[in-house]
Write an enzyme that holds these catalytic residues in place. Structure first.
Site, PDB file in Angstrom:
ATOM      1  N   SER A 101       0.970  -1.469  -0.243  1.00  0.00           N
ATOM      2  CA  SER A 101      -0.108   0.083   0.017  1.00  0.00           C
ATOM      3  C   SER A 101       1.044   1.416  -0.048  1.00  0.00           C
ATOM      4  O   SER A 101       1.910   1.718  -0.986  1.00  0.00           O
ATOM      5  CB  SER A 101      -1.096   0.043   1.385  1.00  0.00           C
ATOM      6  OG  SER A 101      -1.858   0.625   1.245  1.00  0.00           O
ATOM      7  N   ASP A 241      -2.131   6.426  -3.499  1.00  0.00           N
ATOM      8  CA  ASP A 241      -1.419   5.942  -2.484  1.00  0.00           C
ATOM      9  C   ASP A 241      -0.526   4.176  -3.560  1.00  0.00           C
ATOM     10  O   ASP A 241      -1.140   4.106  -4.619  1.00  0.00           O
ATOM     11  CB  ASP A 241      -1.912   5.471  -1.680  1.00  0.00           C
ATOM     12  CG  ASP A 241      -2.197   4.194  -1.520  1.00  0.00           C
ATOM     13  OD1 ASP A 241      -3.095   3.564  -2.156  1.00  0.00           O
ATOM     14  OD2 ASP A 241      -2.670   3.042  -0.498  1.00  0.00           O
ATOM     15  N   ASP A 243      -0.786   1.488  -3.731  1.00  0.00           N
ATOM     16  CA  ASP A 243      -1.705   0.106  -4.968  1.00  0.00           C
ATOM     17  C   ASP A 243      -3.260   0.886  -5.006  1.00  0.00           C
ATOM     18  O   ASP A 243      -3.599   0.471  -5.615  1.00  0.00           O
ATOM     19  CB  ASP A 243      -1.608  -1.262  -3.758  1.00  0.00           C
ATOM     20  CG  ASP A 243      -2.850  -0.383  -2.222  1.00  0.00           C
ATOM     21  OD1 ASP A 243      -2.551   0.684  -2.066  1.00  0.00           O
ATOM     22  OD2 ASP A 243      -2.954  -1.778  -1.886  1.00  0.00           O
ATOM     23  N   ASP A 245      -5.179   2.410  -3.667  1.00  0.00           N
ATOM     24  CA  ASP A 245      -6.852   1.813  -2.924  1.00  0.00           C
ATOM     25  C   ASP A 245      -7.534   2.798  -2.725  1.00  0.00           C
ATOM     26  O   ASP A 245      -8.794   3.063  -1.869  1.00  0.00           O
ATOM     27  CB  ASP A 245      -6.740   0.220  -1.974  1.00  0.00           C
ATOM     28  CG  ASP A 245      -5.861   0.822  -0.721  1.00  0.00           C
ATOM     29  OD1 ASP A 245      -5.397   1.751  -1.185  1.00  0.00           O
ATOM     30  OD2 ASP A 245      -6.012  -0.370  -0.261  1.00  0.00           O
TER      31      ASP A 245
END
Length: 463
Positions: A101, A241, A243, A245
């Site tokens: 992340s 960010d 990833d 999400d």
């Protein structure tokens, strides 16, 4: 929470506590548990972010899965929510995301979704963890039973991008947008996604090299985005960010628009259009007091869970709510997704801005949920024991409240070493007519469900 799986799967520093061997055995265990539950060889999708270690961990996971007879569909570099969506679309039994992340490049992780695109149930995670930690010998496949690696799937991202474009009706014409891809997974999708609309979009931090993911960029470092938005006279800046999400934004003046503000804008719009089920937004105990006040004034119920998008989603699914998220930028729109999706969230917000005809600028659109320094100072503290906060007297210097943070924690909290519990302390200063101010500390122990440990009213502050 188990010894390996945390709230977001398995996390660690690659080569130290997250090794190739662990990834291989995790792949074996995931496939073996699914095979036991399904009574057949499972089909598992895999996506990853741009970290230097992601390819290596992907190879280990694929070897582990195929060695026990599982089939694999590798998507390449894709955002976490894309893997969740495509796992369902492709009819797979599970999906794996290799990402840490918003963390630095040396970290990585293994997150698993079930066949419906939701994070694995605790019971399934426990079975997988038991197989890994017990050292149990998992029977390997031979001959024609060895798992198959599917090829030609990297263009599956176009199916995900098409899905995102169908979630809004506006073509976003008239908007000038600057997008920060965090040198992460959004680099593989954001240019194509925004290119399908009529907004003018530029992109920064979209050249991943394996070690620059989240490095002074993305949703955890908004400084450069804010500066470039102002310099380039953009209407809004969007930051993802590693990833993708989560999503945060900056307005035309470079000021941050956090998750609370995004949820407030989207929630009010959904309520006006009859799409906000139960007239309710689901947030967490970390949410800004300004969001509470905004919801109260606008006839919206605000339900708060413990911190973590998993807790938010569980409440949303349980009650059928359509919008929820965290101040940090994880927003969930259950009409379109089973998990937080930064690009989806950005489109929902940008549509509202575009439909307003920019009669109101972005900052004004979100200002009604603004809480300044004396409204909400958040401190994150790690410890093993119940925290005791001492009464504190400080001068009536409101800007100082924004700088309390770690300094106040070190001075006034007796902190034991460790990271077993995560404690959040919210400081709220309120002015009274008699010229006296009060600083209230509310401490939440997230390890003890729904337990508020202490509520203090600290020293009155004379003007």
């Amino acid at each position: 929470m188990g010894k390996l799986f945390g709230t977001d799967g398995i996390r660690g520093i690659v080569g130290e506590n997250l090794t190739v061997e662990l990834a291989f055995h995790t792949g074996q265990a995931i496939a073996a548990v699914l095979k036991e539950e399904k009574g057949r060889a499972p089909l598992i999708t895999i996506g990853k972010d741009t970290r230097i270690s992601s390819d290596m961990l992907e190879s280990a996971l694929i070897c582990g899965i195929c060695s026990v007879g599982g089939d694999v569909m590798p998507f390449g570099v894709l955002p976490t929510p894309a893997v969740a969506y495509l796992t369902v679309l492709k009819g797979a039994d599970a999906g794996i995301v290799i990402s840490a992340s918003h963390n630095p490049f040396e970290h990585n992780g293994i997150k698993v979704f079930n066949e419906k695109g939701y994070k694995l149930p605790d019971a399934t995670e426990a079975k997988i963890e038991e197989k890994i930690l017990s050292g149990e010998t998992i029977p390997v496949a031979t001959r024609g039973e060895i798992g198959v690696l599917h090829h030609g799937l990297k263009q599956s991202k176009l199916e995900y991008i098409h899905h995102l474009t169908t979630t809004i009706d506006s073509d976003l014409s008239g908007l000038r947008v600057l997008v920060d891809c965090a040198n992460g997974a959004a680099s593989a999708t954001a240019p194509e996604l925004f290119g399908r609309f009529k907004c003018y979009a530029d992109f920064i931090h979209r050249e991943p090299n394996g070690t620059n993911i989240n490095d002074r960029c993305g949703s955890t470092h908004l400084e450069s985005l804010g500066q470039r938005v102002v310099a380039g006279k953009y209407d809004v800046g969007v930051a993802f960010d590693g990833d993708a999400d989560r999503c945060l934004m900056v307005d035309e003046l470079g000021h941050e628009i956090d998750g609370d503000k995004i949820m407030a804008v989207c929630g009010a719009y959904m309520k006006r259009n009859g799409r906000l089920t139960g007239n309710t937004i689901v947030a967490t105990v970390m949410s800004n007091l300004g969001l509470h006040e905004f919801c109260r004034k606008n006839g919206i119920d605000l339900v708060c869970t413990n911190v973590g998008d998993r807790n938010v989603l569980e409440k949303m699914v349980e009650c059928g709510y359509k919008l929820g998220g965290e101040q940090s930028g994880h927003m969930i729109f259950t009409d379109y997704a089973t998990t937080g999706d930064g690009q989806l969230s950005a489109l929902q917000f940008l549509q509202i801005l575009a439909l307003s005809g920019k009669s109101e600028n972005v900052g004004h659109l979100a200002v009604f949920v603004h809480a300044d320094e004396r409204d909400d100072t958040l401190m994150r503290l790690s410890h093993r024991h119940i925290v005791e906060l001492a009464a504190v007297g400080i001068n009536n210097d409101y800007p100082r409240l924004a700088r309390l943070g770690r300094d106040m924690a070190e001075r006034f909290v007796r902190l034991a070493l460790g990271n077993e519990y995560l404690i959040y302390a919210a400081a709220y200063a309120q002015s009274f007519d008699n010229g006296i101010s009060a600083l209230d500390y509310i401490v939440f122990d997230l390890k003890i469900i729904f337990s508020i440990l202490h509520v203090f009213t600290c020293a009155h502050i004379c003007r």
